[in-house]
Design a protein around this motif. Structure first.
Motif, PDB file in Angstrom:
ATOM      1  N   ILE A  28       0.579  -1.116   0.277  1.00  0.00           N
ATOM      2  CA  ILE A  28      -0.023   0.069  -0.192  1.00  0.00           C
ATOM      3  C   ILE A  28       0.659   1.299   0.431  1.00  0.00           C
ATOM      4  O   ILE A  28       1.862   1.680   0.642  1.00  0.00           O
ATOM      5  N   ALA A  29       1.426   2.262  -0.919  1.00  0.00           N
ATOM      6  CA  ALA A  29       1.974   3.412  -1.438  1.00  0.00           C
ATOM      7  C   ALA A  29       0.852   3.765  -0.019  1.00  0.00           C
ATOM      8  O   ALA A  29      -0.156   4.320   0.422  1.00  0.00           O
ATOM      9  N   GLY A  30       2.481   4.413   0.489  1.00  0.00           N
ATOM     10  CA  GLY A  30       2.708   5.796   1.744  1.00  0.00           C
ATOM     11  C   GLY A  30       2.170   4.576   2.975  1.00  0.00           C
ATOM     12  O   GLY A  30       2.115   5.673   4.009  1.00  0.00           O
ATOM     13  N   LYS A  31       1.905   3.732   2.749  1.00  0.00           N
ATOM     14  CA  LYS A  31       1.595   2.981   4.674  1.00  0.00           C
ATOM     15  C   LYS A  31       2.487   2.158   4.363  1.00  0.00           C
ATOM     16  O   LYS A  31       3.823   2.351   5.436  1.00  0.00           O
TER      17      LYS A  31
ATOM     18  N   GLY B  51      10.843   1.297   0.368  1.00  0.00           N
ATOM     19  CA  GLY B  51      10.499   0.756   1.834  1.00  0.00           C
ATOM     20  C   GLY B  51       9.883   1.215   3.085  1.00  0.00           C
ATOM     21  O   GLY B  51      11.033   2.027   2.978  1.00  0.00           O
ATOM     22  N   LEU B  52       8.919   0.598   3.686  1.00  0.00           N
ATOM     23  CA  LEU B  52       8.748   2.194   4.583  1.00  0.00           C
ATOM     24  C   LEU B  52       8.669   0.993   6.245  1.00  0.00           C
ATOM     25  O   LEU B  52       8.506   1.505   7.139  1.00  0.00           O
ATOM     26  N   LEU B  53       8.879  -0.440   5.756  1.00  0.00           N
ATOM     27  CA  LEU B  53       8.986  -1.281   7.614  1.00  0.00           C
ATOM     28  C   LEU B  53      10.741  -1.582   7.742  1.00  0.00           C
ATOM     29  O   LEU B  53      10.647  -2.670   8.508  1.00  0.00           O
ATOM     30  N   THR B  54      11.334  -0.463   7.714  1.00  0.00           N
ATOM     31  CA  THR B  54      12.705  -0.847   7.360  1.00  0.00           C
ATOM     32  C   THR B  54      12.930  -0.730   9.162  1.00  0.00           C
ATOM     33  O   THR B  54      12.266  -0.753  10.134  1.00  0.00           O
TER      34      THR B  54
ATOM     35  N   ILE C 197      11.841 -10.812  -2.592  1.00  0.00           N
ATOM     36  CA  ILE C 197      11.651  -9.547  -2.989  1.00  0.00           C
ATOM     37  C   ILE C 197      10.970  -8.878  -2.371  1.00  0.00           C
ATOM     38  O   ILE C 197      11.327  -7.521  -1.652  1.00  0.00           O
ATOM     39  N   ALA C 198       9.501  -9.384  -1.860  1.00  0.00           N
ATOM     40  CA  ALA C 198       8.470  -8.221  -1.901  1.00  0.00           C
ATOM     41  C   ALA C 198       9.266  -8.188  -0.092  1.00  0.00           C
ATOM     42  O   ALA C 198       8.979  -7.308  -0.481  1.00  0.00           O
ATOM     43  N   LEU C 199       9.146  -8.627   0.570  1.00  0.00           N
ATOM     44  CA  LEU C 199      10.171  -8.012   1.710  1.00  0.00           C
ATOM     45  C   LEU C 199      10.647  -6.972   1.849  1.00  0.00           C
ATOM     46  O   LEU C 199      11.182  -6.200   2.654  1.00  0.00           O
ATOM     47  N   ASN C 200      11.388  -7.369   0.851  1.00  0.00           N
ATOM     48  CA  ASN C 200      12.844  -6.648   1.127  1.00  0.00           C
ATOM     49  C   ASN C 200      12.408  -5.364   0.512  1.00  0.00           C
ATOM     50  O   ASN C 200      12.466  -4.024   0.931  1.00  0.00           O
ATOM     51  N   PHE C 201      11.682  -4.732  -0.297  1.00  0.00           N
ATOM     52  CA  PHE C 201      10.963  -3.886  -1.263  1.00  0.00           C
ATOM     53  C   PHE C 201      10.606  -3.200  -0.098  1.00  0.00           C
ATOM     54  O   PHE C 201      10.287  -1.858  -0.181  1.00  0.00           O
ATOM     55  N   LEU C 202       9.695  -3.639   1.086  1.00  0.00           N
ATOM     56  CA  LEU C 202       8.315  -3.244   1.873  1.00  0.00           C
ATOM     57  C   LEU C 202       9.707  -2.676   3.617  1.00  0.00           C
ATOM     58  O   LEU C 202       9.258  -2.119   4.060  1.00  0.00           O
ATOM     59  N   GLY C 203      10.955  -2.758   3.196  1.00  0.00           N
ATOM     60  CA  GLY C 203      12.217  -2.371   3.736  1.00  0.00           C
ATOM     61  C   GLY C 203      12.136  -3.466   5.398  1.00  0.00           C
ATOM     62  O   GLY C 203      13.185  -3.275   6.076  1.00  0.00           O
TER      63      GLY C 203
END
Ligand SMILES: Cc1cc2nc3c(=O)[nH]c(=O)nc-3n(C[C@H](O)[C@H](O)[C@H](O)COP(=O)(O)O)c2cc1C
Length: 219
Positions: free
Chosen positions: A121-124, A135-138, A169-175
């Motif tokens: 979700i962009a922005g979240k 990614g914002l979940l660093t 790839i997906a989890l890394n993308f989210l940080g």
């Protein structure tokens, strides 16, 4: 440790699934050695996931691209986008993630892809920036326990493996940092070796759990 989300994508149940048994060894170690850790289990085969159907795709587009507000969506669109956000919000409230999945047809069970679709979700969970998506979940950490009927590691099959590869790839993308993948493979090739392969993976799972206990999340 803080909060750990244990996410399983196998409908066979623990009596029949080798992956779920390996996952159990991981979770037992966390419970024994880090008893204050708050653990929640999600079985993706029973979770009510919002699927990327016409209504959800439309809702996504209206909110992200056309500046609609929630009350301007149709009832069906609103219901599905709120379900998607509830799944993402729950995910966001955890620090550590353990995914348990088998390889099915070179990838993961479809429910795992559907779940991951609810997290993008962009922005979240990620942001579009001038230099590309970020990614914002660093600071959060994950591991994957992956069972496979065939042998991929060190063989030409490794290039075809798209389950663990996509999840990472997906989890890394989210940080999110993926600390490890515990692989139990060749399970259907060598039936006489199954318990040896599973026991070895359980030992690796116990070590990975200890590693996770020692790894603080950075908020
Ligand atoms: C629908 C389906 C598709 C499968 N496709 C693959 C595959 O592409 N590659 C593979 O190595 N094993 C495949 N398998 C075998 C499973 O990966 C293997 O039996 C499983 O990982 C064992 O772990 P579990 O006991 O935790 O389910 C498939 C199994 C099923 C049920």
């Amino acid at each position: 440790m803080g909060k750990l989300l244990y996410i399983t994508a196998n409908p066979k149940g623990i009596e029949k699934s080798k992956g779920l048994k390996i996952g159990e060894a991981f979770i037992k170690t966390i419970k024994a050695e880090s008893p204050e850790t708050e653990i929640k289990t999600i079985d993706l085969f029973t979770l009510d996931i919002a699927h990327m159907d016409a209504e959800l795709v439309s809702a996504r587009g209206k909110l992200a691209g056309y500046g609609y507000t929630l009350d301007q969506l149709t009832e069906g669109e609103r219901e599905k986008i709120l379900k998607m956000h509830a799944i993402a919000d729950e995910f966001l409230s955890f620090d550590y993630f353990v995914f348990v999945s088998p390889i099915w047809n070179l990838s993961s069970p479809a429910v795992l892809k559907a779940y991951l679709d609810n997290l993008f979700i962009a922005g979240k969970t990620f942001a579009h920036t001038a230099t590309g998506p970020k990614g914002l979940l660093t600071g959060k950490k994950a591991i994957h326990i992956n069972t496979r009927g065939g042998l991929y590691t060190g063989t030409p099959m490794k290039d075809l493996e798209s389950g663990d590869r996509y999840l990472r790839i997906a989890l890394n993308f989210l940080g999110i940092e993926v600390m490890d993948t515990i692989i139990a493979e060749a399970l259907d090739l060598y039936p006489q070796k199954v318990s040896e392969i599973v026991e070895k993976a359980k030992e690796e799972a116990i070590l990975a759990a200890r590693e996770m206990i020692k790894s603080p999340v950075i908020h």
